[in-house]
Write a protein that holds these residues in place. Structure first.
Motif, PDB file in Angstrom:
ATOM      1  N   UNK A   8      -5.657  12.691  -1.473  1.00 39.12           N
ATOM      2  CA  UNK A   8      -6.742  11.783  -1.811  1.00 39.12           C
ATOM      3  C   UNK A   8      -7.565  11.282  -0.651  1.00 39.12           C
ATOM      4  N   UNK A   9      -7.252  11.715   0.575  1.00 39.30           N
ATOM      5  CA  UNK A   9      -8.004  11.219   1.743  1.00 39.30           C
ATOM      6  C   UNK A   9      -8.689  12.321   2.536  1.00 39.30           C
ATOM      7  N   UNK A  10      -8.215  13.528   2.411  1.00 38.39           N
ATOM      8  CA  UNK A  10      -8.745  14.616   3.218  1.00 38.39           C
ATOM      9  C   UNK A  10      -8.154  14.671   4.608  1.00 38.39           C
ATOM     10  N   UNK A  11      -7.270  13.720   4.941  1.00 34.32           N
ATOM     11  CA  UNK A  11      -6.644  13.717   6.260  1.00 34.32           C
ATOM     12  C   UNK A  11      -5.654  14.878   6.381  1.00 34.32           C
ATOM     13  N   UNK A  12      -5.757  15.602   7.482  1.00 34.72           N
ATOM     14  CA  UNK A  12      -4.838  16.705   7.757  1.00 34.72           C
ATOM     15  C   UNK A  12      -3.966  16.325   8.949  1.00 34.72           C
ATOM     16  N   UNK A  13      -2.662  16.553   8.827  1.00 31.74           N
ATOM     17  CA  UNK A  13      -1.724  16.246   9.908  1.00 31.74           C
ATOM     18  C   UNK A  13      -1.179  17.542  10.475  1.00 31.74           C
ATOM     19  N   UNK A  14      -1.105  17.608  11.801  1.00 32.31           N
ATOM     20  CA  UNK A  14      -0.630  18.818  12.474  1.00 32.31           C
ATOM     21  C   UNK A  14       0.430  18.426  13.494  1.00 32.31           C
TER      22      UNK A  14
ATOM     23  N   UNK B 119       0.846  -1.189   0.000  1.00 35.27           N
ATOM     24  CA  UNK B 119       0.000   0.000   0.000  1.00 35.27           C
ATOM     25  C   UNK B 119       0.885   1.243   0.000  1.00 35.27           C
ATOM     26  N   UNK B 120       0.534   2.231  -0.832  1.00 33.45           N
ATOM     27  CA  UNK B 120       1.323   3.453  -0.939  1.00 33.45           C
ATOM     28  C   UNK B 120       0.406   4.663  -0.886  1.00 33.45           C
ATOM     29  N   UNK B 121       0.895   5.751  -0.317  1.00 34.03           N
ATOM     30  CA  UNK B 121       0.149   6.998  -0.309  1.00 34.03           C
ATOM     31  C   UNK B 121       1.135   8.156  -0.285  1.00 34.03           C
ATOM     32  N   UNK B 122       0.612   9.356  -0.512  1.00 36.19           N
ATOM     33  CA  UNK B 122       1.448  10.546  -0.636  1.00 36.19           C
ATOM     34  C   UNK B 122       1.054  11.577   0.404  1.00 36.19           C
ATOM     35  N   UNK B 123       2.050  12.174   1.036  1.00 37.69           N
ATOM     36  CA  UNK B 123       1.835  13.236   2.013  1.00 37.69           C
ATOM     37  C   UNK B 123       2.532  14.491   1.510  1.00 37.69           C
ATOM     38  N   UNK B 124       1.813  15.598   1.510  1.00 40.39           N
ATOM     39  CA  UNK B 124       2.399  16.875   1.093  1.00 40.39           C
ATOM     40  C   UNK B 124       2.526  17.784   2.303  1.00 40.39           C
TER      41      UNK B 124
END
Length: 446
Positions: free
Chosen positions: A18-24, A2-7
């Motif tokens: 692509x997920x709407x997840x926000x990281x703080x 499984x792969x995903x991208x974080x900006x």
């Protein structure tokens, strides 16, 4: 996988594409810490390692994170595409499919072995100790820009660029971008002088072809007159028979040592070049001494190897040491004890894998921390037994060493001279990944 991208959008915030997840970033933590924790949670949910591409201001870092929290920089983890895989007709059809490259996952911020004591044989001091670097988490390490702005040259985007005159960049997760990242790693800074040792005490496992190919790849990316590949076998090995341009009589280690001893000062570059043989890729080679009839010949010792390294350290960046099969030889012990990176070729044969495993067990006892700077190269060849691979890889991973996979190369197996232009594309791609891994080991903190 499984792969995903974080900006990363700021010093304290990031979003998952692509997920709407926000990281703080919470108090006392960096945004990289938050990305790591999020990635581990995704791995736990998936029940398997995940690959995360972290983007920031045009830079990309590929990282694999497993459910138990281990993480490492990512090299190509699937087959490196051939031109046929990319939808192009290859100029020379290759019947052998590209092989995957796999890597082990080291714990984040944990080496798994005691810190190296830095001690080697008293008679063979390292010519230039490696620079000490501060340890940083994998996800927090600065990313590189591996030619991201350059147009794609392969795959569908490469074809569109060629046909329509476009300037499309490669996809961040494409094999082309990963190879560009590997090339950028190879050209990065290293300590003043570094030794890469290629060793397996079992004969006929491909030490010399790997040493030659590695030296060619390093010189191709770092530039000419930066790399020397030396035959450190006790009584001379086959290096001179495998390189493109063979050395002439007198171009060997003992000739160079004699010239240095006769010179009252430092050996001048012009005098050094008379004993080295320049290859088409820009690397130099120096052969071992093979005149066993000479009365004074007692084999290459540890002091000889140390003296050679001291000379080369004044003029070159990297020594690639091609070793013999006698672990009791002084030159073999020097090369292994002083290695900033140890490369262990292992064909898919049980005897070769067993010998390499036994060698690494001995090194773990004799040189604590040495396995932290070791990579095993699993290679294909005639007569190999594929069912050996799973057991071998599991055994090496249990020791905490990295494991890479290299496809079959007829030029390596055939005993011929190794011309870069005749190597398969999959071989040159694999050597690029291997060389980048070795440079990472050289610059590893500790």
């Amino acid at each position: 996988m499984h792969a995903f991208t974080v900006e990363i959008v700021s010093d304290n915030a990031a979003r998952v594409t692509g997920t709407g997840d926000e990281l703080v970033a919470t108090a006392g933590k960096t945004i990289q810490d938050s990305i790591y924790e999020y990635s581990q949670q995704r791995a736990v949910e998936a029940g398997a390692p995940v690959e995360v591409a972290v983007h920031r201001a045009g830079r990309c870092t590929q990282v694999i994170v497993s459910p138990d929290g281990t993480a490492s920089r990512s090299a190509p983890t699937g087959p490196i595409p051939t031109t046929a895989d990319k939808g192009e007709e290859p100029p020379n059809p290759d019947p052998v499919a590209a092989e995957p490259v796999s890597i082990t996952l080291d714990a984040l911020g944990h080496t798994g072995h005691p810190a190296p004591d830095g001690a080697g044989p008293e008679s063979a001091p390292h010519p230039a100790p490696a620079a000490q670097r501060q340890k940083v988490p994998v996800l927090a390490a600065p990313g590189i820009v591996p030619g991201a702005a350059e147009p794609a040259r392969t795959g569908m985007r490469g074809r569109l660029n060629a046909v329509l005159g476009l300037g499309l960049s490669p996809k961040p997760s494409s094999a082309e971008m990963r190879l560009r990242a590997a090339a950028a790693t190879i050209t990065g800074p290293i300590p003043d002088f570094s030794t890469i040792t290629v060793a397996n005490i079992k004969g006929g496992v491909g030490n010399t072809p790997i040493a030659v190919g590695l030296a060619q790849t390093l010189a191709t990316h770092r530039g000419g007159a930066t790399v020397v590949c030396a035959d450190l076998a006790e009584s001379g090995g086959s290096l001179a028979d495998r390189v493109c341009i063979p050395p002439t009589d007198g171009q060997n280690i003992f000739g160079l040592l004699a010239a240095a001893q006769a010179d009252t000062g430092h050996l001048r570059p012009s005098a050094l070049s008379r004993h080295l043989t320049r290859q088409p890729s820009g690397e130099d080679i120096i052969a071992g001494h093979q005149d066993l009839t000479a009365a004074q010949h007692t084999g290459l010792g540890g002091d000889d190897a140390a003296a050679l390294a001291t000379i080369l350290a004044r003029h070159r960046e990297i020594l690639v040491a091609d070793t013999g099969n006698n672990p009791l030889a002084g030159s073999w012990q020097w090369a292994v004890s002083q290695a900033d990176a140890l490369v262990v070729p292992v064909p898919l044969r049980r005897d070769a894998a067993t010998a390499a495993h036994r060698m690494l067990l001995d090194l773990a006892t004799a040189h604590p921390g040495r396995l932290d700077r070791t990579v095993v190269i699993i290679t294909d060849g005639p007569g190999d037994t594929p069912m050996v691979e799973s057991d071998a890889v599991d055994a090496f991973i249990a020791l905490g060493v990295q494991v890479l996979r290299m496809p079959y190369e007829p030029l390596f197996a055939g005993g011929e001279r190794i011309l870069p232009s005749r190597l398969r594309r999959t071989t040159t791609d694999s050597l690029t990944v291997i060389a980048a891994t070795v440079v990472d080991l050289i610059t590893k903190p500790g």
